[in-house]
Design a protein around this motif. Structure first.
Motif, PDB file in Angstrom:
ATOM      1  N   TYR A   1       6.927  16.009  -1.898  1.00  0.00           N
ATOM      2  CA  TYR A   1       6.625  14.973  -0.815  1.00  0.00           C
ATOM      3  C   TYR A   1       7.475  13.583  -1.079  1.00  0.00           C
ATOM      4  O   TYR A   1       7.917  13.427  -0.121  1.00  0.00           O
ATOM      5  N   LEU A   2       7.378  13.508  -2.248  1.00  0.00           N
ATOM      6  CA  LEU A   2       8.186  12.334  -2.330  1.00  0.00           C
ATOM      7  C   LEU A   2       9.603  12.332  -2.521  1.00  0.00           C
ATOM      8  O   LEU A   2      10.648  11.420  -2.273  1.00  0.00           O
ATOM      9  N   ALA A   3      10.046  13.445  -2.936  1.00  0.00           N
ATOM     10  CA  ALA A   3      11.749  13.802  -3.025  1.00  0.00           C
ATOM     11  C   ALA A   3      12.321  14.139  -1.791  1.00  0.00           C
ATOM     12  O   ALA A   3      13.475  13.634  -1.539  1.00  0.00           O
TER      13      ALA A   3
ATOM     14  N   VAL B   1       0.975  18.548  -8.752  1.00  0.00           N
ATOM     15  CA  VAL B   1       2.262  17.598  -9.156  1.00  0.00           C
ATOM     16  C   VAL B   1       3.493  18.119  -8.579  1.00  0.00           C
ATOM     17  O   VAL B   1       4.297  17.185  -7.889  1.00  0.00           O
ATOM     18  N   ILE B   2       3.680  19.424  -8.435  1.00  0.00           N
ATOM     19  CA  ILE B   2       4.926  19.774  -7.762  1.00  0.00           C
ATOM     20  C   ILE B   2       4.835  19.646  -6.262  1.00  0.00           C
ATOM     21  O   ILE B   2       5.844  19.043  -5.709  1.00  0.00           O
TER      22      ILE B   2
ATOM     23  N   GLN C   1       0.872  -1.210  -0.114  1.00  0.00           N
ATOM     24  CA  GLN C   1       0.042  -0.050  -0.119  1.00  0.00           C
ATOM     25  C   GLN C   1       0.955   1.266   0.188  1.00  0.00           C
ATOM     26  O   GLN C   1       1.867   1.357   0.745  1.00  0.00           O
ATOM     27  N   GLY C   2       0.753   2.101  -0.818  1.00  0.00           N
ATOM     28  CA  GLY C   2       1.793   3.433  -1.121  1.00  0.00           C
ATOM     29  C   GLY C   2       1.023   4.322  -0.183  1.00  0.00           C
ATOM     30  O   GLY C   2       0.092   4.355   0.382  1.00  0.00           O
ATOM     31  N   ASN C   3       1.873   5.475  -0.355  1.00  0.00           N
ATOM     32  CA  ASN C   3       1.475   6.745   0.414  1.00  0.00           C
ATOM     33  C   ASN C   3       0.853   7.790  -0.319  1.00  0.00           C
ATOM     34  O   ASN C   3       0.395   8.813  -0.234  1.00  0.00           O
TER      35      ASN C   3
ATOM     36  N   PHE D   1      -3.471  11.166  -1.376  1.00  0.00           N
ATOM     37  CA  PHE D   1      -2.952  10.652  -0.477  1.00  0.00           C
ATOM     38  C   PHE D   1      -3.717   9.786   0.479  1.00  0.00           C
ATOM     39  O   PHE D   1      -4.843  10.204   1.057  1.00  0.00           O
ATOM     40  N   GLU D   2      -3.286   8.612   0.574  1.00  0.00           N
ATOM     41  CA  GLU D   2      -3.829   7.456   1.152  1.00  0.00           C
ATOM     42  C   GLU D   2      -5.447   7.350   0.839  1.00  0.00           C
ATOM     43  O   GLU D   2      -6.316   7.092   1.913  1.00  0.00           O
ATOM     44  N   LEU D   3      -5.767   7.367  -0.023  1.00  0.00           N
ATOM     45  CA  LEU D   3      -6.983   7.361  -0.619  1.00  0.00           C
ATOM     46  C   LEU D   3      -8.147   8.320   0.047  1.00  0.00           C
ATOM     47  O   LEU D   3      -9.414   7.860   0.019  1.00  0.00           O
ATOM     48  N   GLU D   4      -7.683   9.473  -0.100  1.00  0.00           N
ATOM     49  CA  GLU D   4      -8.742  10.585   0.402  1.00  0.00           C
ATOM     50  C   GLU D   4      -9.663  10.633  -0.697  1.00  0.00           C
ATOM     51  O   GLU D   4      -9.486  10.179  -1.873  1.00  0.00           O
TER      52      GLU D   4
END
Length: 132
Positions: free
Chosen positions: A115-117, A109-110, A77-79, A93-96
């Motif tokens: 967040y991922l970086a 996207v930015i 399950q991803g974030n 994020f978390e299936l909101e």
């Protein structure tokens, strides 16, 4: 643009991650959002994020994106999820719930890439996970 406007290359890349029903659902999404999705996936992969297709074809979220351990033997399950709903693409994020605040737009996207970086990990494709 990472794909140099090569539509065939764009679609081949997307089809690596998405199952046929999800690709069909993208037919109703605007070209601008699909192009933004492809750019986002390219950049996420360069950030060494996991990108994997979900196995449940009835789910609206069809891609998971995140940072995970290389020792995992299944797609976790991803974030962060990419969802298609009501002919729009969303970052979730978390299936909101989907809504205007999560519609796939350049600023979203930015935010997601920032967040991922901030995390580190290893890039896996769906076929990299051990089949059980």
């Amino acid at each position: 643009m990472p794909f140099d406007n090569d539509i065939e290359q764009m679609m081949n890349y997307l089809e690596r991650f998405c199952k046929a029903p999800h690709i069909d659902a993208l037919d109703n999404v605007s070209d601008e959002q699909v192009n933004l999705l492809l750019d986002f996936l390219t950049l996420a992969h360069k950030l060494s994020c996991d990108i994997y297709a979900t196995s449940n074809l009835s789910c609206s979220h069809f891609l998971g994106i995140g940072v995970f351990a290389t020792s995992q033997d299944r797609a976790p399950q991803g974030n962060l999820f990419v969802k298609v709903e009501s002919d729009n693409l969303y970052l979730s994020f978390e299936l909101e719930e989907c809504g205007e605040e999560s519609l796939l737009t350049p600023i979203r996207v930015i935010d997601a890439l920032i967040y991922l970086a901030e995390r580190t990990g290893h890039a896996h494709l769906p076929e990299d996970y051990i089949k059980q």
